[in-house]
Design a protein around this motif. Structure first.
Motif, PDB file in Angstrom:
ATOM      1  N   ILE A 156     -43.055  86.241  50.147  1.00  0.00           N
ATOM      2  CA  ILE A 156     -41.964  85.990  50.836  1.00  0.00           C
ATOM      3  C   ILE A 156     -40.914  86.390  50.081  1.00  0.00           C
ATOM      4  CG2 ILE A 156     -40.584  84.173  51.953  1.00  0.00           C
ATOM      5  CD1 ILE A 156     -43.504  82.622  52.749  1.00  0.00           C
ATOM      6  N   ASN A 157     -39.939  87.208  50.426  1.00  0.00           N
ATOM      7  CA  ASN A 157     -38.673  87.478  49.631  1.00  0.00           C
ATOM      8  C   ASN A 157     -37.520  86.920  50.754  1.00  0.00           C
ATOM      9  OD1 ASN A 157     -40.274  90.102  49.129  1.00  0.00           O
ATOM     10  ND2 ASN A 157     -39.876  89.083  47.374  1.00  0.00           N
ATOM     11  N   VAL A 158     -36.778  86.171  49.951  1.00  0.00           N
ATOM     12  CA  VAL A 158     -35.603  85.441  50.756  1.00  0.00           C
ATOM     13  C   VAL A 158     -34.320  85.734  50.166  1.00  0.00           C
ATOM     14  CG1 VAL A 158     -34.680  83.015  51.516  1.00  0.00           C
ATOM     15  CG2 VAL A 158     -37.181  83.365  51.280  1.00  0.00           C
ATOM     16  N   PRO A 159     -33.467  86.573  50.766  1.00  0.00           N
ATOM     17  CA  PRO A 159     -32.187  86.735  50.261  1.00  0.00           C
ATOM     18  C   PRO A 159     -31.387  85.659  49.946  1.00  0.00           C
ATOM     19  CG  PRO A 159     -32.099  87.389  52.681  1.00  0.00           C
ATOM     20  CD  PRO A 159     -33.423  86.927  52.058  1.00  0.00           C
ATOM     21  N   ASP A 217     -47.284  82.710  56.743  1.00  0.00           N
ATOM     22  CA  ASP A 217     -46.790  83.224  58.159  1.00  0.00           C
ATOM     23  C   ASP A 217     -45.541  82.974  58.509  1.00  0.00           C
ATOM     24  OD1 ASP A 217     -46.927  80.712  58.713  1.00  0.00           O
ATOM     25  OD2 ASP A 217     -48.658  80.569  59.728  1.00  0.00           O
ATOM     26  N   GLU A 218     -44.935  82.981  59.613  1.00  0.00           N
ATOM     27  CA  GLU A 218     -43.604  82.856  59.746  1.00  0.00           C
ATOM     28  C   GLU A 218     -43.086  81.356  59.518  1.00  0.00           C
ATOM     29  OE1 GLU A 218     -45.445  84.371  61.734  1.00  0.00           O
ATOM     30  OE2 GLU A 218     -44.735  86.442  61.976  1.00  0.00           O
ATOM     31  N   THR A 219     -44.018  80.409  59.922  1.00  0.00           N
ATOM     32  CA  THR A 219     -43.856  79.110  59.556  1.00  0.00           C
ATOM     33  C   THR A 219     -43.604  78.853  58.124  1.00  0.00           C
ATOM     34  OG1 THR A 219     -45.083  78.447  61.509  1.00  0.00           O
ATOM     35  CG2 THR A 219     -44.731  76.823  59.883  1.00  0.00           C
ATOM     36  N   SER A 220     -44.121  79.457  57.346  1.00  0.00           N
ATOM     37  CA  SER A 220     -44.030  79.421  55.786  1.00  0.00           C
ATOM     38  C   SER A 220     -42.692  79.836  55.334  1.00  0.00           C
ATOM     39  CB  SER A 220     -45.074  80.374  55.117  1.00  0.00           C
ATOM     40  OG  SER A 220     -46.440  79.973  55.379  1.00  0.00           O
ATOM     41  N   VAL A 221     -42.316  80.949  56.156  1.00  0.00           N
ATOM     42  CA  VAL A 221     -41.051  81.602  55.794  1.00  0.00           C
ATOM     43  C   VAL A 221     -39.870  80.513  55.949  1.00  0.00           C
ATOM     44  CG1 VAL A 221     -39.160  83.174  56.372  1.00  0.00           C
ATOM     45  CG2 VAL A 221     -41.545  84.019  56.115  1.00  0.00           C
ATOM     46  N   ALA A 222     -39.881  79.819  57.387  1.00  0.00           N
ATOM     47  CA  ALA A 222     -39.037  78.949  57.694  1.00  0.00           C
ATOM     48  C   ALA A 222     -38.990  77.594  56.890  1.00  0.00           C
ATOM     49  CB  ALA A 222     -39.559  78.299  59.144  1.00  0.00           C
ATOM     50  N   LYS A 223     -40.172  77.106  56.383  1.00  0.00           N
ATOM     51  CA  LYS A 223     -40.187  76.181  55.253  1.00  0.00           C
ATOM     52  C   LYS A 223     -39.541  76.207  54.026  1.00  0.00           C
ATOM     53  CE  LYS A 223     -44.467  74.184  56.883  1.00  0.00           C
ATOM     54  NZ  LYS A 223     -45.947  73.753  56.531  1.00  0.00           N
ATOM     55  N   VAL A 224     -39.280  77.505  53.621  1.00  0.00           N
ATOM     56  CA  VAL A 224     -38.762  77.834  52.350  1.00  0.00           C
ATOM     57  C   VAL A 224     -37.239  78.482  52.467  1.00  0.00           C
ATOM     58  CG1 VAL A 224     -40.937  77.673  50.919  1.00  0.00           C
ATOM     59  CG2 VAL A 224     -39.657  80.204  51.988  1.00  0.00           C
ATOM     60  N   SER A 225     -36.888  79.062  53.505  1.00  0.00           N
ATOM     61  CA  SER A 225     -35.732  79.958  53.598  1.00  0.00           C
ATOM     62  C   SER A 225     -34.352  79.134  53.221  1.00  0.00           C
ATOM     63  CB  SER A 225     -35.628  80.684  54.900  1.00  0.00           C
ATOM     64  OG  SER A 225     -36.555  81.633  54.905  1.00  0.00           O
ATOM     65  N   HIS A 226     -34.412  77.665  53.731  1.00  0.00           N
ATOM     66  CA  HIS A 226     -33.076  76.998  53.507  1.00  0.00           C
ATOM     67  C   HIS A 226     -33.044  76.482  52.178  1.00  0.00           C
ATOM     68  CE1 HIS A 226     -36.437  73.919  53.501  1.00  0.00           C
ATOM     69  NE2 HIS A 226     -35.618  73.090  52.916  1.00  0.00           N
ATOM     70  N   LEU A 227     -33.766  76.843  51.406  1.00  0.00           N
ATOM     71  CA  LEU A 227     -33.724  76.663  49.985  1.00  0.00           C
ATOM     72  C   LEU A 227     -32.727  77.761  49.326  1.00  0.00           C
ATOM     73  CD1 LEU A 227     -37.121  75.272  48.959  1.00  0.00           C
ATOM     74  CD2 LEU A 227     -35.064  73.997  49.578  1.00  0.00           C
ATOM     75  N   ALA A 228     -32.881  78.824  49.836  1.00  0.00           N
ATOM     76  CA  ALA A 228     -32.146  80.116  48.979  1.00  0.00           C
ATOM     77  C   ALA A 228     -30.698  79.829  48.639  1.00  0.00           C
ATOM     78  CB  ALA A 228     -32.392  81.266  49.635  1.00  0.00           C
ATOM     79  N   PRO A 229     -29.921  79.205  49.617  1.00  0.00           N
ATOM     80  CA  PRO A 229     -28.456  78.960  49.345  1.00  0.00           C
ATOM     81  C   PRO A 229     -28.284  78.220  48.355  1.00  0.00           C
ATOM     82  CG  PRO A 229     -28.924  78.847  51.760  1.00  0.00           C
ATOM     83  CD  PRO A 229     -30.331  78.824  51.020  1.00  0.00           C
ATOM     84  N   LEU A 230     -29.162  77.233  47.595  1.00  0.00           N
ATOM     85  CA  LEU A 230     -28.966  76.358  46.521  1.00  0.00           C
ATOM     86  C   LEU A 230     -28.894  77.292  45.294  1.00  0.00           C
ATOM     87  CD1 LEU A 230     -31.541  73.638  47.245  1.00  0.00           C
ATOM     88  CD2 LEU A 230     -29.341  73.549  47.444  1.00  0.00           C
TER      89      LEU A 230
END
Length: 157
Positions: free
Chosen positions: A108-111, A132-145
């Protein structure tokens, strides 16, 4: 994460390493991983500023930002990229053999986006089929930190 929790995280001593380590631990808790790295955009390259495996992926490693289909999704499209299989890893990354040797086959790469520009990526890898897509949703909100730390890196620390 609540705003007051984020404020406490940023106020902790040892920045930005304490933030990076917290993100490594939090992503491991949320979805698991074998490798966690952080890259920030530095001109025409990306520079690695954190790695959970410094031997295979040392800090200060650099890669050119080539015009690839992966870059179109993450760097230009500003969307997370999910690679579920080793075939998708091979499609996206020239260092796929090293990735596979570490037991990784999913990614998973999150910009990290600031002022409408991608300033870096949060990269999480594990065994093939782990995400899977659920995994992406679980961590994407952390990137702005990562935004404050990446902006400091871009200014030269």
């Amino acid at each position: 994460m609540k705003l007051e929790d984020a404020a406490a995280l940023f106020a902790a001593p040892g920045q930005p390493q304490s933030l990076y380590k917290w993100l490594e631990d939090e992503t491991k808790r949320l979805i698991g991983h074998k490798l966690f790295t952080l890259l920030y955009v530095d001109g025409a390259e990306v520079a690695r500023i954190y790695s959970s495996n410094g031997k295979a992926y040392p800090v200060a490693g650099r890669k050119p930002m080539n015009q690839t289909a992966w870059a179109e999704v993450v760097l230009h499209g500003k969307r997370p990229w999910l690679g579920r299989t080793m075939a998708e890893i091979r499609w996206a990354f020239f260092d796929h053999e090293l990735i596979q040797s570490l037991g990784c086959g999913a990614c998973i790469n999150v910009p990290v986006i600031y002022d409408a520009a991608v300033i870096g990526t949060m990269n999480i890898l594990d065994a093939e089929g782990a995400y899977d897509e659920t995994s992406v949703a679980k961590v994407s909100h952390l990137a702005p930190l990562l935004t404050p730390a990446f902006l400091v890196e871009a200014r030269g620390g």
